[in-house]
Design an enzyme around this catalytic site. Structure first.
Site, PDB file in Angstrom:
ATOM      1  N   LYS A 184      30.030  37.978  44.188  1.00 13.86           N
ATOM      2  CA  LYS A 184      29.389  39.564  43.948  1.00 13.86           C
ATOM      3  C   LYS A 184      27.938  39.817  45.730  1.00 13.86           C
ATOM      4  O   LYS A 184      27.961  39.544  46.464  1.00 13.86           O
ATOM      5  CB  LYS A 184      28.687  39.360  42.859  1.00 13.86           C
ATOM      6  CG  LYS A 184      29.823  39.553  41.473  1.00 13.86           C
ATOM      7  CD  LYS A 184      31.608  40.787  41.824  1.00 13.86           C
ATOM      8  CE  LYS A 184      32.312  40.213  40.668  1.00 13.86           C
ATOM      9  NZ  LYS A 184      33.369  39.271  40.365  1.00 13.86           N
TER      10      LYS A 184
HETATM   11  C1  LIG Z   1      36.267  43.526  37.052  1.00 13.21           C
HETATM   12  C2  LIG Z   1      35.910  42.511  36.493  1.00 13.21           C
HETATM   13  N1  LIG Z   1      35.173  42.632  35.473  1.00 13.21           N
HETATM   14  C3  LIG Z   1      34.841  41.305  35.687  1.00 13.21           C
HETATM   15  C4  LIG Z   1      34.182  40.423  35.473  1.00 13.21           C
HETATM   16  C5  LIG Z   1      33.685  39.337  35.353  1.00 13.21           C
HETATM   17  O1  LIG Z   1      32.550  38.889  35.706  1.00 13.21           O
HETATM   18  P1  LIG Z   1      31.927  37.152  35.738  1.00 13.21           P
HETATM   19  O2  LIG Z   1      32.195  36.559  36.162  1.00 13.21           O
HETATM   20  O3  LIG Z   1      30.784  37.242  35.557  1.00 13.21           O
HETATM   21  O4  LIG Z   1      32.421  36.925  34.056  1.00 13.21           O
HETATM   22  C6  LIG Z   1      34.475  40.189  37.133  1.00 13.21           C
HETATM   23  C7  LIG Z   1      34.386  38.795  37.765  1.00 13.21           C
HETATM   24  O5  LIG Z   1      34.938  38.799  39.078  1.00 13.21           O
HETATM   25  C8  LIG Z   1      35.298  41.561  38.014  1.00 13.21           C
HETATM   26  O6  LIG Z   1      35.770  41.182  38.805  1.00 13.21           O
END
Ligand SMILES: Cc1ncc(COP(=O)(O)O)c(C=O)c1O
Length: 384
Positions: A184
Site C-alpha cells: 500500500k
Molecule cells: C480494496 C481493499 N479492501 C480491503 C483490503 C484488505 O486490506 P488488509 O490486507 O489490510 O486487510 C484490501 C487489501 O488489499 C483492498 O485492496
C-alpha cells in the site's frame, strides 16, 4: 533483460523506519503503546479527521466499522463487484448479507445507478471502494446514503491521499477504513486504521479491537500503575503493535513525497503507452485527487492480439512483477455457491476483471526500473 526480478508493490523503506523499529524493540514496549497513539494522532491530522483507531489490518477495520455501524443478521450491505475479497468477507463476518453493484466501466468505481437498483427495505449500509486510489462519485453516494438512511463505510485501502472536491476520502462516511499492507501507499507490514467523526463510535471500535476490554486497557501495564479492566463486549484481537506504528510514523512523513514520485511514474507510463492497442487508466476527474495506488492496463485480446494471462506470463518472464486487481467477486466459487452470483450479471466488473493487469508503481522504483517496465510492456504488446 533485467538481472533481478522487480517485485510488484515492494515498499520504499528508509533508514528512519529501520531506526524507529530498533528503538521500539530496545524500549521493551513492543505491543500497542505510545507509538500507536502517536501514529493515530498523526494519521487523523493528515486526514483532517476527528478520531482514528489503529488496528492490525483493513479487513479488521472494515469488520469493526460494520459492527459499530450496527448492521445485524438479515441486514443487507451494498458494495462493489470489483474489489478485494476482504471487503465482502468483512460484511459476511459482521453477520450481514452482501449485495453487489456493478462498476462504471471508465472509473471502475461502484456505479450509483446500480446501487439504486439494488436498494431494498433491508439495505442498512453502503461500502464504496475508492478503486486504485480514484475517488468514487461521493456526491451521488452520500446523497443515496442520506435519503435511504444507510450507514456509509468507505473502503480506503487504496485511497490514503485521495480527495474529492476538496474533502479527504474516509471522511465522507460514518467510517473510513485504511490498509497499511506491504503493497500500500503507507505500509506497516500488516496494519489498518479506522477514521470516524464521532467519539462514541471511536470508543466502540477501540473496545471491540482489544477483546472487548474497557477503555484504554492497553495502558494497564504502563507507568501510570496497574489498572483493572472490565470485559464489556465479546471483542476481537485486532490491535496494532508499536513495532508496526514505528514503521507507519515515518512512512506517513513521506506520504506526499512518495505520492509525487508515483504521479511522475504514472505520467511517464501514460506517455509511453499512448500509441499501444491497450487501455490506460482514465485521467483523474476534475476537482479530485487520485492516490495513484494502482496503474492498471486493460488487455483486450481482440485488439492487443495477446490475452491478459499471456501478458502476465510475458511480464514475469521479463522479470517484472505484476498483479491482477481484481477478478470480479462473482468469479469466485465460494460466492457463487453462497449467494448464487454470476459474473455475467456484473458485466463491467467481469470485463475489467478478465482484462486488467497492474504494473509496478511503487515510489521505490528507479527511473531505470520504470524504463524496464515500459520496455517489457511494449515488447509484449508489439511482439504479439
Ligand atoms: C480494496 C481493499 N479492501 C480491503 C483490503 C484488505 O486490506 P488488509 O490486507 O489490510 O486487510 C484490501 C487489501 O488489499 C483492498 O485492496
Amino acid at each position: 533483460m533485467r538481472e533481478q526480478f522487480l517485485v510488484f508493490g515492494a515498499p520504499a523503506i528508509e533508514d528512519a523506519e529501520i531506526q524507529e523499529v530498533v528503538a521500539t524493540m530496545r524500549s521493551g514496549w513492543l505491543g500497542t503503546g505510545p507509538r500507536v497513539a502517536r501514529f493515530e494522532r498523526e494519521f487523523a491530522a493528515y486526514k483532517a479527521a476527528e478520531h482514528a483507531a489503529a488496528v492490525n489490518s483493513c479487513t479488521a477495520a472494515l469488520h469493526l466499522a460494520l459492527l459499530a455501524s450496527g448492521v445485524k443478521p438479515g441486514d443487507e450491505v451494498i458494495t462493489t463487484a470489483l474489489t478485494f475479497c476482504a471487503t465482502v468477507n468483512a460484511i459476511i463476518h459482521a453477520g450481514a448479507t452482501p449485495v453487489l453493484a456493478d462498476v462504471d466501466p471508465v472509473t471502475m468505481n461502484i456505479d450509483p445507478a446500480d446501487v439504486t437498483r439494488k436498494l431494498t427495505g433491508r439495505t442498512k449500509a453502503l461500502v464504496p471502494v475508492h478503486f486504485a486510489g480514484r475517488p468514487c462519485d461521493m456526491k451521488s453516494l452520500s446523497g443515496l446514503a442520506e435519503r435511504h438512511g444507510m450507514k456509509m463505510i468507505e473502503d480506503c485501502a487504496h485511497a490514503i491521499e485521495t480527495m474529492y472536491r476538496g474533502r479527504k476520502a474516509g471522511t465522507f462516511g460514518d467510517f473510513g477504513c485504511f490498509s497499511f499492507y506491504v503493497t500500500k501507499n503507507v505500509v506497516t507490514g500488516e496494519g489498518g486504521m479506522v477514521l470516524t467523526m464521532r467519539e462514541e463510535d471511536l470508543a466502540r471500535i477501540k473496545v471491540l479491537a482489544l477483546h472487548g476490554m474497557s477503555k484504554d486497557a492497553w495502558k494497564r501495564f504502563s507507568d501510570e500503575g496497574y489498572r483493572h479492566y472490565q470485559v464489556v463486549d465479546a471483542g476481537f484481537k485486532y490491535n496494532m503493535m508499536d513495532i508496526q506504528a514505528a514503521i507507519g510514523i515515518h512512512q506517513l512523513e513521506r506520504v506526499e513525497a512518495n505520492w509525487q514520485r508515483r504521479q511522475e511514474i504514472w505520467q511517464r507510463y501514460d506517455e509511453a503507452f499512448a500509441g499501444l492497442p491497450i487501455t490506460r487508466p482514465a485521467a483523474p476527474e476534475r476537482d479530485t485527487r487520485h492516490a495513484y495506488h494502482l496503474y492498471t492496463l486493460l488487455i483486450d485480446e481482440r485488439t492487443a492480439r495477446t490475452s491478459r494471462d499471456h501478458f502476465l506470463d510475458g511480464m514475469t518472464r521479463q522479470k517484472i512483477g505484476v498483479g491482477v486487481h481484481y477478478l470480479s467477486i462473482p468469479e469466485h466459487p465460494y460466492y457463487q455457491e453462497a449467494f448464487g452470483w454470476r459474473p455475467e450479471d456484473f458485466p463491467n466488473a467481469m470485463r475489467i476483471g478478465r482484462q486488467t493487469v497492474s504494473i509496478p508503481l511503487s515510489a521505490r522504483l528507479s527511473n531505470s526500473d520504470v524504463e524496464d517496465v515500459i520496455a517489457a510492456v511494449r515488447s509484449i504488446v508489439r511482439g504479439a
